[in-house]
Structure formats: C-alpha cells, structure tokens
Design a protein around this motif. Sequence first.
Motif, PDB file in Angstrom:
ATOM      1  N   LEU A 162       0.424   4.195  -2.837  1.00  0.00           N
ATOM      2  CA  LEU A 162       0.012   5.667  -2.393  1.00  0.00           C
ATOM      3  C   LEU A 162       1.173   6.652  -2.893  1.00  0.00           C
ATOM      4  O   LEU A 162       0.930   7.693  -3.462  1.00  0.00           O
ATOM      5  CB  LEU A 162       0.030   5.915  -0.862  1.00  0.00           C
ATOM      6  N   SER A 163       2.279   6.311  -3.081  1.00  0.00           N
ATOM      7  CA  SER A 163       3.550   7.012  -3.355  1.00  0.00           C
ATOM      8  C   SER A 163       3.414   7.148  -5.116  1.00  0.00           C
ATOM      9  O   SER A 163       3.825   8.232  -5.676  1.00  0.00           O
ATOM     10  CB  SER A 163       4.993   6.210  -3.251  1.00  0.00           C
ATOM     11  N   LYS A 164       2.713   6.294  -5.707  1.00  0.00           N
ATOM     12  CA  LYS A 164       2.642   6.205  -7.133  1.00  0.00           C
ATOM     13  C   LYS A 164       1.227   6.825  -7.797  1.00  0.00           C
ATOM     14  O   LYS A 164       0.926   6.875  -8.651  1.00  0.00           O
ATOM     15  CB  LYS A 164       2.618   5.084  -7.653  1.00  0.00           C
ATOM     16  N   GLY A 165       0.271   7.074  -6.460  1.00  0.00           N
ATOM     17  CA  GLY A 165      -1.012   7.677  -6.782  1.00  0.00           C
ATOM     18  C   GLY A 165      -2.091   6.710  -7.502  1.00  0.00           C
ATOM     19  O   GLY A 165      -2.762   6.878  -8.264  1.00  0.00           O
TER      20      GLY A 165
ATOM     21  N   ARG B  48       1.013  -1.208   0.086  1.00  0.00           N
ATOM     22  CA  ARG B  48      -0.028  -0.028   0.023  1.00  0.00           C
ATOM     23  C   ARG B  48       0.835   1.210  -0.023  1.00  0.00           C
ATOM     24  O   ARG B  48       0.741   2.265  -0.608  1.00  0.00           O
ATOM     25  CB  ARG B  48      -0.878   0.096   1.132  1.00  0.00           C
ATOM     26  N   ARG B  49       1.971   1.138   0.733  1.00  0.00           N
ATOM     27  CA  ARG B  49       2.873   2.509   0.594  1.00  0.00           C
ATOM     28  C   ARG B  49       3.377   2.601  -0.602  1.00  0.00           C
ATOM     29  O   ARG B  49       3.423   3.809  -0.984  1.00  0.00           O
ATOM     30  CB  ARG B  49       4.099   2.069   1.526  1.00  0.00           C
ATOM     31  N   TYR B  50       3.811   1.612  -1.437  1.00  0.00           N
ATOM     32  CA  TYR B  50       3.987   2.072  -2.842  1.00  0.00           C
ATOM     33  C   TYR B  50       3.087   2.522  -3.743  1.00  0.00           C
ATOM     34  O   TYR B  50       3.266   3.580  -4.351  1.00  0.00           O
ATOM     35  CB  TYR B  50       4.783   0.875  -3.400  1.00  0.00           C
TER      36      TYR B  50
ATOM     37  N   LEU C 292       0.138   0.428   5.883  1.00  0.00           N
ATOM     38  CA  LEU C 292       0.930   0.921   4.908  1.00  0.00           C
ATOM     39  C   LEU C 292       1.734  -0.286   4.172  1.00  0.00           C
ATOM     40  O   LEU C 292       2.038  -0.454   2.949  1.00  0.00           O
ATOM     41  CB  LEU C 292       2.019   1.901   5.464  1.00  0.00           C
ATOM     42  N   ASN C 293       2.082  -1.404   5.153  1.00  0.00           N
ATOM     43  CA  ASN C 293       2.540  -2.636   4.695  1.00  0.00           C
ATOM     44  C   ASN C 293       1.645  -3.548   4.060  1.00  0.00           C
ATOM     45  O   ASN C 293       1.976  -4.734   3.658  1.00  0.00           O
ATOM     46  CB  ASN C 293       3.610  -3.071   5.639  1.00  0.00           C
TER      47      ASN C 293
END
Length: 628
Positions: free
Chosen positions: A591-594, A587-589, A604-605
């Motif tokens: 969110l960072s890529k939209g 999920r962290r990745y 987040l993990n």
Amino acid sequence: MEPTPKTSSSSVIEEALRYEAMGFSVIPLGKIEKINQDRKKINYPIEWKKFQSIRATIEEIKSWNYPNIGIITGEVSDLLVLDLDRYKETYDRELEQSLGLPITPTVRTANDGLQLYFKRPKGISFRNDVCIGHKGSGIDIRAEGGMVIAPPSTTSYGEYVWEIDPFTTPLAEVPPNLLVLLKVKDEEIKPKKQLNDLVGLKEGEGRNNAMASFVGKTLLTMHPDNWAVEGWNEAKKLNDTFMPPLDKQELSKVFNSILKIEWERRSNLPNKEQERKVKHIPTNSISHSELISKKFPPMRYSIEPFFEIGTLNMISAPPNSWKSWQLFLDACHIALGTKVFGIFATEQANVMIVNEEDSERLVQDRLRLLKVTDPNIPIFYRIANGSKLTEEFIDELIAEAKEKNIGVIMFDSLRAIHSADENNSTEMQVVLDLLKKIVREEITVIFTHHHRKKTLGKGNDDAEATRGSSAINAAISGHISLEEITREDGKFLVVRHLKSKVGEKLPPFELEVKTEESVVWFEYMGEHKPNDRALSETKEKILVELNSRSELLGRKDLVALKVGGQTSVKEATKFLVKEGQIEEIARRYALSKGLNMFNPEGKLNEKLYRIKKDLEVEFNEMYEQANQ
C-alpha cells in the motif's frame, strides 16, 4: 564304456534332425531344473501332444530355437526306454542284474542314471510305468505317450550324453526277463483290438454313439470322485482317434449326459450313504516335533516379491483401470521368464488365462497393442466359453494344466466366473475353496477384481476397497492394487503392494502409461511420493498464476483461483520464497508503494506474492517455450 564328447548347444537342431532321420519323434525343450531328488521341472515351449502320434517335419525342427531336445517314446518312435535311477539309495541292483540287459544305445543322465533304448515290441501298447517290480525299485519304463530328455541337453544339474550312441549301435530287442517283469509273455502278445470292439460299437454307428458307449463303460470302472478328471481325460484320448474328432462342445455334451445318467443310477443304490462316506479320506495329525523339524525349499515366486508360487493372489482396481493390461503383461513375462517392468523377477512357467468378460478379438487387440505377438510364447487362453467355477470345471482346468505343464492360471475377472453373492461370506467361501483346489496342485492362481465405489468422507484403504466379502482378502496370499492418476505431464498408475503372507510389502510405486503409434507400454517411474508430487504441482501452478498477472496475490487469492488447497498453497509459497523464485511482501508495504493487488481488501500484515524481479524475464521465456 567311454561317454561321447559333449555336444555344443548350437548343434541341438543337428542332433534333432539325426534323431528324426532314425524315425524318432522329437520335441523341443526349454530350461530344465531340479526341484528335488525325485522331481525335475521341464519347460515345454510348445504343446507337444500331437507329436505322440505324428512326427515333426524337418522344416518344423529347423524352425525351433530352444536349448534342449526330447524324444517321444512308444509307437510313434518304435521305441521303449528303460530308465535306471542308479543314484537313488533304494535302487535295486539285483533286479537290474536279473533282467539280462543286452548292449543297446544308452544315455548317461544328468542325475548320473542310465537310460537304455530298446526296439518297441510289436503288437502291444506299453504304458509308462514307475518303479517296476516293486515300490522303490528305481527302474522305470517310458513307453506310449512318454518322453525322455535326449543328448545334448543341458540342465541346471548336469548334462545328458550318449555312452553308447544309436548311430553306430542298433536298438536291441526287449529282453524276455523284462517282458516277464512287465507281466507280458511272448505268447500273450496279441494284435490290438479294433475301436468298434473296444467300445461295443456296431457297424454303421457314428462317433457320438461310440463315445457314449465308451464313457458309460469307463465310468463303471471308476469311483465317482474320479469321473470328472480321469473319465474326461479318457474320453478326450478316444476322441483324438476319431477322424475328424468331435468338437469340444459336442464331446462335453455327450460326456455330461452319460455322467448324469450314471450318477442318477448310483444315487439309487441302497448303499448310497456308504458311498458318500468314501469321499472323505481320513488323515492323521502330525506332532509339533515333526512339524518343527520339517525342511521346506526356499521361497519361490511367480513374480517376486508379489506372488508366491502355488498361492492365491489378486490384482484389484476400480473399473477400467488397466487391470487386464497388467495381467496380460504379467502373463507374458512369466511365460518368458523375464522381469516385469525390467525390475521384478519371474520364474518361467507356462500360463493359462481364463477370460469370460471379453471377446477373442478384444483380447487379441490388447495383446497386439502391448506387442505380445511372438507365436511361441507358452500362453493358453480360454475366452468367452461361458465357464463358471464348479467342481467339474476346476477338475477340467487342473487336468489341462498338467497336460500342458501350466504353472500359473489367471482369471480375468473373478466376478465373471461365478454366480455367488459377493457380499455373502458363506457363498464366497465356496468360490475361494474351488480356487484353492488349483493351488493345492502347486499352481499359482492370480485373479483380477474390482473395487467398490468410494464413499464420500471415507479413507483410501485399497485393501478394504475391494468389492465383496472380507473372505476374499482373508483367502489371498498376495495382493496388489492399481490406481490411475492423470497429471499435466501424462497418465500414471500407482501400484500398491497391499498384502504379502511370506515377505515384506514394497512401498507404492508409479508406472507411466505410454501410448505411441498403436503401442501401449508401462514405464517404471520409481517410488510414489504423493505429498512431494502434490507440492510440486502446486508450486508450478503458483508460478504460472503470478507470472500471468501484474497484481500481487495472497494465499487466499491463490486458493480462490483453484491453484490448490489451503495447506498445499501455504507449503508451496514457503518453498518458493525459500528457493528464491518468488518475493513475499506485506500488504502494508504494498500500500505504501502503491503496488497493484488482486484483492485490495485485507489485513495489513497479510503476505502477498509476486515473481522475483531478477527471475521474471527468464520465467517468461521458459513459459513461452513450454506453450509453443
């Protein structure tokens, strides 16, 4: 004497027609096998009782397509056959020599014995007799209602051939010494008595009175233990001479009324208690040495490896789960000696089905859907007669089974043929003991039975799921259960081999239920693997969900969308990632890529999933094709 040359199987019908032209009543025979030195198993593909009084027509004979042939002895063929079992150790050769046997048509049997054909003496009705002269003589007589296997029949242990054929040598008269041995002297031979004289019927009286009089006199000569079988058989024989005969219900009504009168008369005798004791036949124990040294024949199955011959067996399932269909298919394969589902071997036997749940029309409809329509299949039916398991009914069944050479009796269902409390072990033991009476005649019994309703939270133990007392499961030798399951690709039956007293149980296997143009059949699909199957289904559903959405989905999302349970979704996503069909993204990745997510809230993990990019086009094409 030189035996005649072997006759090929293709000429069986030609020989039968030659016998018919000589005045012999012939019948078709199927496979003939040896059970032991004294017994053979003959497959009778048709009911041949009528040919004891009426000869088959030429058209009937030409329509037969069976490997062997038999000749009926007695009045219908004007024939008496002397059977000399010379191969037996106890055979009395001196007795044979004393008979002064003349030259007459003679058959060399498959056992290397001889059968001598004689012209039947006029004016007397001979009965079949075994070991005439004394016990163990090895000399038998085939006369009224009897049958002999005729050349060119071939068995599993040899052939029947003419040593002296009847086409060139006339039948000799029965020699005087043989008549004496049969306790019949020339001067004692008298014309048969008329029916009225035999049963004490007065002029003008009808069939019911004749039958009542005959039954009363017959029962007087028998022990009460023999009334239900032997007495009933004698009544049926007499009824067959009536023109027209009484229908079965009327005959049964007359017989039972006289039976009741005679039983009440016997019950009032002063030695009633003594008579009761006669019913118990004392038996002796055998020693350990005797038991351990006994030799038993190899195991034989009606359907291998599920139902051993001469045992009590069960097919169970929830209501409306194909039990009757399975039973009808099993009956067909056993009657034909073919493999069930093309996999499981059967031993050919005539079959009787007792069905008190359905109508004749419904049974016929199911048989037609299953394509069990060959009129020559040796299956017999007792449908919706109102029968219940009683001593009298079981004795009647056994008598008919022996008459029709039936090796397997099927009951559909157990519940329909008894009135006992199924949860009461004492009452059910009475029912099971009656069924075991059939089994003691070396007849296989198979019955269908329902499962009880499943209780929430209980395991799926099919052996314990059968309705009623545990006495049922304890009494049976073989048990299979059926479970219907529906999947996207069709309807299936899971068959579980739950009990086998004589061999190893098979793992569960699946049958696909197929229907097409008014035909129903079952296709063997191999071993049932429920975990693999559930995993495969969950994987397919995950791929469909991911392909139909632009958002990333987590495992909790897939569970909420009812793709599967937590465990199955977890396992399925692991396999799909490993197989390279889906991508796993934190999920962290995302969110960072939209990237779009089905549920934007979460740890987040947390792992989220989507169809792997390079497979997306290919999967879309496959999905569209599957749904066209």
